[in-house]
Design a protein around this motif. Structure first.
Motif, PDB file in Angstrom:
ATOM      1  N   TRP A 140       0.833  -0.870  -0.173  1.00 36.52           N
ATOM      2  CA  TRP A 140       0.002  -0.072   0.267  1.00 36.52           C
ATOM      3  C   TRP A 140       0.775   0.760  -0.412  1.00 36.52           C
ATOM      4  O   TRP A 140       0.868   2.447  -0.868  1.00 36.52           O
ATOM      5  N   ASP A 171      -8.820   0.399   2.723  1.00 36.27           N
ATOM      6  CA  ASP A 171      -9.402  -1.060   2.669  1.00 36.27           C
ATOM      7  C   ASP A 171      -9.414  -1.489   3.987  1.00 36.27           C
ATOM      8  O   ASP A 171      -8.908  -1.106   5.140  1.00 36.27           O
ATOM      9  N   ASP A 184     -10.785  -5.973   4.539  1.00 29.53           N
ATOM     10  CA  ASP A 184     -11.599  -7.167   4.424  1.00 29.53           C
ATOM     11  C   ASP A 184     -12.162  -7.958   5.608  1.00 29.53           C
ATOM     12  O   ASP A 184     -12.211  -7.477   6.716  1.00 29.53           O
TER      13      ASP A 184
END
Length: 153
Positions: free
Chosen positions: A18, A42, A44
């Motif tokens: 990143w 981000d 998840d």
């Protein structure tokens, strides 16, 4: 019968990926003169990624990550991380490209003590739900506050 084992991702490698490509960040990097800037890049089911920017003099309180493991990488600038050892804070200088992994009991302070702005990328597993802030008094950690996600950040 053997069970299929899934390796946990290397959080520092995720931070490095990143940090290497800020053009793919869903939010533009910015610097806030009143406080440290941060944005979630981000998330998840296994981890979440945050970008932070640090102007000279900006830093965190002494804190943990509420039971989450993690890693962070300095993308630019220089940061000082202090960890508790032997009842006192011990500094570690982190320059561009350097970072560290940490476990769920890690307590630290991170500060930009240098003349140039700094940017870092942080990855947590599981996602941050709370952080405990501490005071170091007489060589012992004392809880100052428990901050909850969605309320304090």
């Amino acid at each position: 019968m053997s069970a299929l084992l899934t390796a946990e991702p290397d959080l520092l490698a995720i931070a490095r990926r990143w940090a290497a490509d800020p053009d793919r960040w869903p939010v533009p990097l910015r610097f806030d003169p009143s406080s440290r800037w941060y944005a979630r890049l981000d998330a998840d089911g296994r981890h979440e990624v945050w970008a932070l920017s640090w102007l000279p003099g900006q830093g965190t309180d002494l804190h943990d990550h509420g039971g989450s493991s993690g890693a962070f990488l300095v993308a630019s600038g220089t940061l000082t991380e202090e960890t508790v050892s032997g009842g006192r804070l011990r500094p570690h200088l982190l320059t561009p490209g350097s970072g560290r992994r940490f476990g769920p009991r890690h307590v630290h302070v991170v500060t930009n003590r240098h003349a140039d702005p700094a940017v870092s990328v942080h990855v947590y597993r599981p996602a941050l739900r709370r952080m405990t802030r501490y005071h170091l008094a007489e060589g012992r950690l004392r809880v100052a506050e428990v901050a909850e996600a969605g309320v304090a950040w």
